[in-house]
Design a protein around this motif. Structure first.
Motif, PDB file in Angstrom:
ATOM      1  N   HIS A  64       0.804  -1.213   0.000  1.00  0.00           N
ATOM      2  CA  HIS A  64       0.000   0.000   0.000  1.00  0.00           C
ATOM      3  C   HIS A  64       0.841   1.270   0.000  1.00  0.00           C
ATOM      4  O   HIS A  64       0.573   2.213  -0.751  1.00  0.00           O
ATOM      5  CB  HIS A  64      -0.917  -0.016   1.231  1.00  0.00           C
ATOM      6  CG  HIS A  64      -1.982   1.028   1.219  1.00  0.00           C
ATOM      7  ND1 HIS A  64      -2.683   1.390   2.346  1.00  0.00           N
ATOM      8  CD2 HIS A  64      -2.485   1.803   0.221  1.00  0.00           C
ATOM      9  CE1 HIS A  64      -3.560   2.319   2.049  1.00  0.00           C
ATOM     10  NE2 HIS A  64      -3.461   2.591   0.766  1.00  0.00           N
ATOM     11  N   ARG A  65       1.892   1.295   0.836  1.00  0.00           N
ATOM     12  CA  ARG A  65       2.614   2.551   1.050  1.00  0.00           C
ATOM     13  C   ARG A  65       4.119   2.464   0.840  1.00  0.00           C
ATOM     14  O   ARG A  65       4.813   3.464   1.021  1.00  0.00           O
ATOM     15  CB  ARG A  65       2.365   3.037   2.480  1.00  0.00           C
ATOM     16  CG  ARG A  65       0.910   3.248   2.838  1.00  0.00           C
ATOM     17  CD  ARG A  65       0.388   4.583   2.368  1.00  0.00           C
ATOM     18  NE  ARG A  65      -0.932   4.810   2.928  1.00  0.00           N
ATOM     19  CZ  ARG A  65      -1.154   5.148   4.188  1.00  0.00           C
ATOM     20  NH1 ARG A  65      -0.141   5.326   5.016  1.00  0.00           N
ATOM     21  NH2 ARG A  65      -2.383   5.320   4.628  1.00  0.00           N
ATOM     22  N   PHE A  67       7.956   1.159  -1.031  1.00  0.00           N
ATOM     23  CA  PHE A  67       8.671   1.042  -2.302  1.00  0.00           C
ATOM     24  C   PHE A  67       9.823   0.069  -2.102  1.00  0.00           C
ATOM     25  O   PHE A  67      10.678   0.302  -1.248  1.00  0.00           O
ATOM     26  CB  PHE A  67       9.206   2.395  -2.760  1.00  0.00           C
ATOM     27  CG  PHE A  67       9.860   2.332  -4.118  1.00  0.00           C
ATOM     28  CD1 PHE A  67       9.094   2.352  -5.269  1.00  0.00           C
ATOM     29  CD2 PHE A  67      11.242   2.230  -4.228  1.00  0.00           C
ATOM     30  CE1 PHE A  67       9.698   2.279  -6.517  1.00  0.00           C
ATOM     31  CE2 PHE A  67      11.848   2.152  -5.470  1.00  0.00           C
ATOM     32  CZ  PHE A  67      11.076   2.181  -6.616  1.00  0.00           C
ATOM     33  N   PRO A  68       9.817  -1.073  -2.827  1.00  0.00           N
ATOM     34  CA  PRO A  68       8.879  -1.455  -3.885  1.00  0.00           C
ATOM     35  C   PRO A  68       7.448  -1.625  -3.353  1.00  0.00           C
ATOM     36  O   PRO A  68       7.254  -1.976  -2.203  1.00  0.00           O
ATOM     37  CB  PRO A  68       9.436  -2.783  -4.387  1.00  0.00           C
ATOM     38  CG  PRO A  68      10.852  -2.833  -3.916  1.00  0.00           C
ATOM     39  CD  PRO A  68      10.866  -2.090  -2.621  1.00  0.00           C
ATOM     40  N   GLY A  69       6.516  -1.417  -4.222  1.00  0.00           N
ATOM     41  CA  GLY A  69       5.113  -1.474  -3.874  1.00  0.00           C
ATOM     42  C   GLY A  69       4.377  -0.357  -4.581  1.00  0.00           C
ATOM     43  O   GLY A  69       4.901   0.284  -5.495  1.00  0.00           O
ATOM     44  N   MET A  70       3.156  -0.102  -4.129  1.00  0.00           N
ATOM     45  CA  MET A  70       2.331   0.945  -4.730  1.00  0.00           C
ATOM     46  C   MET A  70       2.375   2.237  -3.923  1.00  0.00           C
ATOM     47  O   MET A  70       1.516   3.103  -4.080  1.00  0.00           O
ATOM     48  CB  MET A  70       0.890   0.450  -4.854  1.00  0.00           C
ATOM     49  CG  MET A  70       0.709  -0.694  -5.834  1.00  0.00           C
ATOM     50  SD  MET A  70       1.013  -0.205  -7.549  1.00  0.00           S
ATOM     51  CE  MET A  70      -0.468   0.749  -7.894  1.00  0.00           C
ATOM     52  N   LEU A 124      13.672  10.422  -2.225  1.00  0.00           N
ATOM     53  CA  LEU A 124      13.925   9.668  -1.005  1.00  0.00           C
ATOM     54  C   LEU A 124      12.884   8.560  -0.903  1.00  0.00           C
ATOM     55  O   LEU A 124      11.689   8.811  -1.078  1.00  0.00           O
ATOM     56  CB  LEU A 124      13.829  10.597   0.215  1.00  0.00           C
ATOM     57  CG  LEU A 124      14.204  10.022   1.578  1.00  0.00           C
ATOM     58  CD1 LEU A 124      15.691   9.671   1.607  1.00  0.00           C
ATOM     59  CD2 LEU A 124      13.881  11.023   2.680  1.00  0.00           C
ATOM     60  N   THR A 125      13.337   7.341  -0.647  1.00  0.00           N
ATOM     61  CA  THR A 125      12.406   6.211  -0.561  1.00  0.00           C
ATOM     62  C   THR A 125      12.156   5.793   0.882  1.00  0.00           C
ATOM     63  O   THR A 125      11.778   4.657   1.153  1.00  0.00           O
ATOM     64  CB  THR A 125      12.927   5.010  -1.371  1.00  0.00           C
ATOM     65  OG1 THR A 125      14.246   4.670  -0.929  1.00  0.00           O
ATOM     66  CG2 THR A 125      12.942   5.333  -2.854  1.00  0.00           C
ATOM     67  N   LEU A 126      12.363   6.705   1.813  1.00  0.00           N
ATOM     68  CA  LEU A 126      11.969   6.499   3.199  1.00  0.00           C
ATOM     69  C   LEU A 126      10.602   7.144   3.417  1.00  0.00           C
ATOM     70  O   LEU A 126      10.303   8.191   2.836  1.00  0.00           O
ATOM     71  CB  LEU A 126      12.989   7.125   4.160  1.00  0.00           C
ATOM     72  CG  LEU A 126      14.379   6.486   4.207  1.00  0.00           C
ATOM     73  CD1 LEU A 126      15.291   7.299   5.125  1.00  0.00           C
ATOM     74  CD2 LEU A 126      14.298   5.045   4.687  1.00  0.00           C
ATOM     75  N   ASN A 127       9.792   6.525   4.249  1.00  0.00           N
ATOM     76  CA  ASN A 127       8.468   7.064   4.519  1.00  0.00           C
ATOM     77  C   ASN A 127       8.533   8.194   5.540  1.00  0.00           C
ATOM     78  O   ASN A 127       9.441   8.259   6.367  1.00  0.00           O
ATOM     79  CB  ASN A 127       7.539   5.966   5.032  1.00  0.00           C
ATOM     80  CG  ASN A 127       7.060   5.056   3.923  1.00  0.00           C
ATOM     81  OD1 ASN A 127       7.823   4.667   3.050  1.00  0.00           O
ATOM     82  ND2 ASN A 127       5.786   4.713   3.945  1.00  0.00           N
TER      83      ASN A 127
END
Length: 314
Positions: A64-65, A67-70, A124-127
């Motif tokens: 859902h949230r 990366f990898p993912g949607m 940045l691929t951190l949430n």
């Protein structure tokens, strides 16, 4: 994730448009923009079962949230790409700006759960998450456990916050506001619906999302408090019918909050406010140029030429 907050925030955006944009931003575009992120990603979060076989994400919160993912579907980067595609297709300022505002409202609201969103994707691929309440979508619990956790935590407060914002702006739900601020920006759409519905029906259609959110909040809250059987959704330290309310940060206590790699939670709100400010400045700066482009396209379609140099109302 947020629940009824996403319905209420549509009207909050509609009622707090800059003065120069009032009556000129598409309500349906705000609705569609707010609806898009979960439409693109959430169907696989809960999954579905056919003939005893479950189809869905193995790790719902990653799908859902992450990366990898949607997770990119909940970013302003992806929302901007979709907005540019809409603009290149229609050159419709009211719809383009409305769509971006709705999309941004959804993405920024979702920083509050324990998973958060990829706010600065793709840089940045951190949430970014404030960890205000627990993200609770799981393979076993599905939407029921998700709802129970949300409405037993500060998630309910988020819904109430947006509800209060709308109620303090109550004129957004009135017939006069609908006639003067909503219909002019979507005249063709409302005229199309008007072929089958009287004005009372059109007004009910406009208000429907608000009342859907209100009923959703009340019914799920009542179910979680009074009717739910916790033992159906996992092993919890709960012996009575109904899930306990817990308004502690990242609650409820009886559920393990899902999470992904993220930046310091103290950075979530400053980053979201910074992006919101940038979005506001960009929209204000582009408002008049987009109006001129829209007018040029309209004239070219009509085969006319404006020798006076007048352009669309800014």
């Amino acid at each position: 994730m947020s629940w009824a907050a996403h319905q209420f925030e549509i009207y909050a955006v509609q009622s707090h448009l800059p003065k120069k944009m009032r009556g000129k931003i598409s309500f349906w575009a705000i609705f569609l923009g707010d609806f898009t992120p979960d439409f693109l990603s959430k169907f696989w979060v809960y999954g579905f079962t056919i003939n005893g076989t479950r189809y869905g994400a193995d790790v719902p919160h990653q799908w859902h949230r992450g990366f990898p993912g949607m997770g990119f579907t909940h970013t302003l980067f992806f929302g901007t790409i979709l907005t540019l595609l809409i603009w290149s297709w229609r050159k419709n300022r009211a719809f383009t700006i409305g769509y971006l505002l709705g999309y941004a409202a959804h993405a920024l609201t979702d920083i509050n759960d324990s998973v958060g969103v990829l706010l600065l994707f793709p840089l940045l691929t951190l949430n970014f998450t404030s960890q205000t309440w627990a993200y609770a979508a799981t393979v076993d619990g599905g939407k029921y456990l998700d709802a129970a956790a949300y409405y037993s935590s500060l998630g309910l407060v988020m819904d109430l916050f947006w509800l209060v914002v709308v109620l303090f702006s109550w004129r957004v739900l009135t017939r006069e506001h609908w006639r003067t601020q909503v219909v002019p920006a979507d005249a063709r759409i409302w005229a199309w619906f008007g072929r089958w519905l009287p004005e009372r029906g059109l007004l009910a259609l406009y208000r429907a999302t608000f009342f859907y959110g209100l009923c959703r909040m009340i019914s799920w809250s009542a179910w979680a408090r009074l009717f739910a059987s916790p033992d159906k959704y996992g092993e919890f330290d709960v012996t009575e019918r109904g899930f306990p309310m817990d308004l502690s940060w990242t609650g409820p206590y009886w559920l393990e909050a899902r999470s992904l790699s993220h930046v310091n939670p103290w950075l979530a709100y400053p980053a979201a406010l910074m992006l919101l400010a940038v979005l506001y400045v960009v929209i204000i700066r582009l408002w008049e140029p987009m109006g001129r482009k829209e007018a040029e396209r309209r004239r070219s379609r009509n085969g006319t030429h404006d020798v006076s140099g007048d352009h669309a109302d800014a």
